[in-house]
Motif scaffolding. Structure first.
Motif, PDB file in Angstrom:
ATOM      1  N   LEU A  43      15.138  61.636  41.953  1.00  0.00           N
ATOM      2  CA  LEU A  43      16.126  61.226  40.914  1.00  0.00           C
ATOM      3  C   LEU A  43      15.431  60.823  39.485  1.00  0.00           C
ATOM      4  O   LEU A  43      16.092  60.742  38.600  1.00  0.00           O
ATOM      5  N   GLN A  44      14.336  60.775  39.588  1.00  0.00           N
ATOM      6  CA  GLN A  44      13.508  60.080  38.350  1.00  0.00           C
ATOM      7  C   GLN A  44      12.283  60.838  38.123  1.00  0.00           C
ATOM      8  O   GLN A  44      11.734  61.375  38.877  1.00  0.00           O
ATOM      9  N   GLN A  45      11.913  61.085  36.765  1.00  0.00           N
ATOM     10  CA  GLN A  45      10.671  61.906  36.346  1.00  0.00           C
ATOM     11  C   GLN A  45       9.834  60.789  35.371  1.00  0.00           C
ATOM     12  O   GLN A  45      10.828  60.164  34.601  1.00  0.00           O
ATOM     13  N   ASP A  46       8.631  60.783  35.890  1.00  0.00           N
ATOM     14  CA  ASP A  46       7.889  59.672  34.845  1.00  0.00           C
ATOM     15  C   ASP A  46       7.264  60.684  33.881  1.00  0.00           C
ATOM     16  O   ASP A  46       6.523  61.636  34.193  1.00  0.00           O
ATOM     17  N   ALA A  78      15.130  59.137  27.210  1.00  0.00           N
ATOM     18  CA  ALA A  78      14.239  58.075  27.885  1.00  0.00           C
ATOM     19  C   ALA A  78      14.222  56.953  26.781  1.00  0.00           C
ATOM     20  O   ALA A  78      14.445  57.238  25.460  1.00  0.00           O
ATOM     21  N   THR A  79      13.889  55.801  27.067  1.00  0.00           N
ATOM     22  CA  THR A  79      13.659  54.611  26.495  1.00  0.00           C
ATOM     23  C   THR A  79      12.316  54.073  26.740  1.00  0.00           C
ATOM     24  O   THR A  79      11.824  54.320  27.771  1.00  0.00           O
ATOM     25  N   GLY A  80      11.694  53.534  25.790  1.00  0.00           N
ATOM     26  CA  GLY A  80      10.199  52.786  26.389  1.00  0.00           C
ATOM     27  C   GLY A  80      10.128  51.752  25.581  1.00  0.00           C
ATOM     28  O   GLY A  80      10.506  51.391  24.303  1.00  0.00           O
ATOM     29  N   LEU A  81       9.263  50.831  26.129  1.00  0.00           N
ATOM     30  CA  LEU A  81       8.748  49.763  25.761  1.00  0.00           C
ATOM     31  C   LEU A  81       7.031  49.491  25.741  1.00  0.00           C
ATOM     32  O   LEU A  81       6.866  49.829  26.851  1.00  0.00           O
ATOM     33  N   SER A  82       6.736  48.918  25.051  1.00  0.00           N
ATOM     34  CA  SER A  82       5.178  48.710  25.044  1.00  0.00           C
ATOM     35  C   SER A  82       4.685  47.413  24.342  1.00  0.00           C
ATOM     36  O   SER A  82       5.153  46.975  23.196  1.00  0.00           O
ATOM     37  N   ASN A  83       3.924  46.569  25.043  1.00  0.00           N
ATOM     38  CA  ASN A  83       3.372  45.236  24.534  1.00  0.00           C
ATOM     39  C   ASN A  83       2.035  45.458  24.380  1.00  0.00           C
ATOM     40  O   ASN A  83       1.078  44.498  23.816  1.00  0.00           O
ATOM     41  N   LEU A  98       2.527  56.210  25.853  1.00  0.00           N
ATOM     42  CA  LEU A  98       3.670  55.158  26.551  1.00  0.00           C
ATOM     43  C   LEU A  98       3.986  55.797  27.978  1.00  0.00           C
ATOM     44  O   LEU A  98       4.273  57.117  27.699  1.00  0.00           O
ATOM     45  N   THR A  99       4.220  55.158  28.808  1.00  0.00           N
ATOM     46  CA  THR A  99       5.020  55.738  30.070  1.00  0.00           C
ATOM     47  C   THR A  99       6.289  55.317  30.199  1.00  0.00           C
ATOM     48  O   THR A  99       6.488  54.396  29.815  1.00  0.00           O
ATOM     49  N   VAL A 100       7.024  56.509  30.268  1.00  0.00           N
ATOM     50  CA  VAL A 100       8.728  56.307  30.362  1.00  0.00           C
ATOM     51  C   VAL A 100       9.096  56.960  31.605  1.00  0.00           C
ATOM     52  O   VAL A 100       8.458  57.696  32.249  1.00  0.00           O
ATOM     53  N   LEU A 105      17.790  64.751  36.838  1.00  0.00           N
ATOM     54  CA  LEU A 105      19.233  65.566  36.675  1.00  0.00           C
ATOM     55  C   LEU A 105      19.343  65.811  35.096  1.00  0.00           C
ATOM     56  O   LEU A 105      19.759  66.860  34.708  1.00  0.00           O
ATOM     57  N   ASP A 106      19.302  64.778  34.472  1.00  0.00           N
ATOM     58  CA  ASP A 106      19.417  64.863  32.819  1.00  0.00           C
ATOM     59  C   ASP A 106      18.595  65.943  32.252  1.00  0.00           C
ATOM     60  O   ASP A 106      18.799  66.853  31.430  1.00  0.00           O
ATOM     61  N   LEU A 107      17.214  65.866  32.632  1.00  0.00           N
ATOM     62  CA  LEU A 107      16.200  66.657  32.041  1.00  0.00           C
ATOM     63  C   LEU A 107      16.352  68.019  32.643  1.00  0.00           C
ATOM     64  O   LEU A 107      16.255  68.990  31.744  1.00  0.00           O
ATOM     65  N   ILE A 108      16.736  68.129  33.549  1.00  0.00           N
ATOM     66  CA  ILE A 108      16.913  69.715  34.081  1.00  0.00           C
ATOM     67  C   ILE A 108      18.184  70.372  33.440  1.00  0.00           C
ATOM     68  O   ILE A 108      18.134  71.434  32.792  1.00  0.00           O
ATOM     69  N   GLN A 109      19.236  69.524  33.130  1.00  0.00           N
ATOM     70  CA  GLN A 109      20.412  70.102  32.567  1.00  0.00           C
ATOM     71  C   GLN A 109      20.110  70.416  30.969  1.00  0.00           C
ATOM     72  O   GLN A 109      20.240  71.409  30.267  1.00  0.00           O
ATOM     73  N   LEU A 110      19.260  69.432  30.371  1.00  0.00           N
ATOM     74  CA  LEU A 110      18.933  69.923  28.923  1.00  0.00           C
ATOM     75  C   LEU A 110      17.894  71.077  28.778  1.00  0.00           C
ATOM     76  O   LEU A 110      18.116  71.950  27.983  1.00  0.00           O
ATOM     77  N   ALA A 111      17.017  71.238  29.939  1.00  0.00           N
ATOM     78  CA  ALA A 111      16.118  72.304  29.768  1.00  0.00           C
ATOM     79  C   ALA A 111      16.893  73.451  29.699  1.00  0.00           C
ATOM     80  O   ALA A 111      16.482  74.593  29.316  1.00  0.00           O
ATOM     81  N   GLN A 112      17.910  73.592  30.868  1.00  0.00           N
ATOM     82  CA  GLN A 112      18.826  74.634  31.029  1.00  0.00           C
ATOM     83  C   GLN A 112      19.556  75.261  29.864  1.00  0.00           C
ATOM     84  O   GLN A 112      19.740  76.304  29.552  1.00  0.00           O
ATOM     85  N   ASN A 113      20.036  73.956  29.229  1.00  0.00           N
ATOM     86  CA  ASN A 113      20.852  74.286  27.957  1.00  0.00           C
ATOM     87  C   ASN A 113      20.190  74.805  26.821  1.00  0.00           C
ATOM     88  O   ASN A 113      20.187  75.930  26.211  1.00  0.00           O
ATOM     89  N   ALA A 114      18.770  74.419  26.822  1.00  0.00           N
ATOM     90  CA  ALA A 114      17.673  75.092  25.887  1.00  0.00           C
ATOM     91  C   ALA A 114      17.396  76.472  26.256  1.00  0.00           C
ATOM     92  O   ALA A 114      17.366  77.496  25.079  1.00  0.00           O
ATOM     93  N   LEU A 115      17.186  76.861  27.273  1.00  0.00           N
ATOM     94  CA  LEU A 115      16.991  78.341  27.762  1.00  0.00           C
ATOM     95  C   LEU A 115      18.244  79.233  27.702  1.00  0.00           C
ATOM     96  O   LEU A 115      17.976  80.305  27.127  1.00  0.00           O
ATOM     97  N   GLU A 116      19.462  78.585  27.828  1.00  0.00           N
ATOM     98  CA  GLU A 116      20.477  79.615  27.585  1.00  0.00           C
ATOM     99  C   GLU A 116      20.665  79.715  25.901  1.00  0.00           C
ATOM    100  O   GLU A 116      21.245  80.573  25.768  1.00  0.00           O
ATOM    101  N   GLN A 117      20.407  78.679  25.106  1.00  0.00           N
ATOM    102  CA  GLN A 117      20.489  79.081  23.657  1.00  0.00           C
ATOM    103  C   GLN A 117      19.606  80.061  23.182  1.00  0.00           C
ATOM    104  O   GLN A 117      19.488  80.602  22.160  1.00  0.00           O
ATOM    105  N   GLY A 118      18.356  80.405  24.053  1.00  0.00           N
ATOM    106  CA  GLY A 118      17.487  81.759  23.816  1.00  0.00           C
ATOM    107  C   GLY A 118      16.580  81.318  23.028  1.00  0.00           C
ATOM    108  O   GLY A 118      15.551  81.794  23.217  1.00  0.00           O
ATOM    109  N   ASP A 119      16.353  80.180  22.368  1.00  0.00           N
ATOM    110  CA  ASP A 119      14.929  79.938  21.451  1.00  0.00           C
ATOM    111  C   ASP A 119      14.023  78.867  22.249  1.00  0.00           C
ATOM    112  O   ASP A 119      13.118  78.746  22.057  1.00  0.00           O
TER     113      ASP A 119
END
Length: 151
Positions: A43-46, A78-83, A98-100, A105-119
């Protein structure tokens, strides 16, 4: 006794106002320099997101840390905090890794949308702030750009 307390309060107020005036800094330019995939689960990608910070000021920019949000097409990736202490030389630049964590699932959907747009690119918006600048202030930043999606 009351006069002494009033003088101390007045001195503290004047010192605070002087400190606010000395924080007259230009906003840094912050952009995404690199994104490296790390550990993933079902469920998560670092990621390690490396930000490039450019200091347009004529003095060193030091901060106690930063907070940021990375979006694409209006959706938070993603959101990130660093001290981690940050020090960027006057009229110079530096990088901040920074590690985020992001939803796979959100990342896969965004990547698929980018590939479908062609560029094969994703628009991104990054916003946040450097915290503890000059020991106590905040400087916000915001930037938009494009990321190439690897095939």
């Amino acid at each position: 006794m009351k006069n002494t307390l009033r003088r101390l309060a007045l001195l503290a107020t004047l010192s605070l106002l002087a400190a606010c005036g000395s924080l007259n800094l230009k906003k840094p330019e912050v952009q995404v320099a690199d994104i490296q995939a790390g550990h993933s689960t079902l469920l998560q990608q670092d990621f390690t997101v490396t930000l490039r910070v450019q200091n347009p000021n004529d003095r060193e920019l030091s901060a106690r840390g930063l907070a940021f949000e990375l979006k694409s097409h209006g959706k938070t990736l993603a959101t990130g905090l660093s001290n981690q202490a940050i020090s960027i030389p006057a009229m110079g630049e530096g990088t901040v890794p920074l590690t985020v964590h992001a939803s796979l699932l959100d990342l896969i959907q965004l990547a698929q949308n980018a590939l479908e747009q062609g560029d094969g690119t994703l628009d991104y918006q990054i916003s946040g702030y450097l915290d503890g600048v000059e020991g106590w202030g905040r400087i916000p930043f915001k930037r938009e750009g494009n990321l190439k999606v690897p095939h």
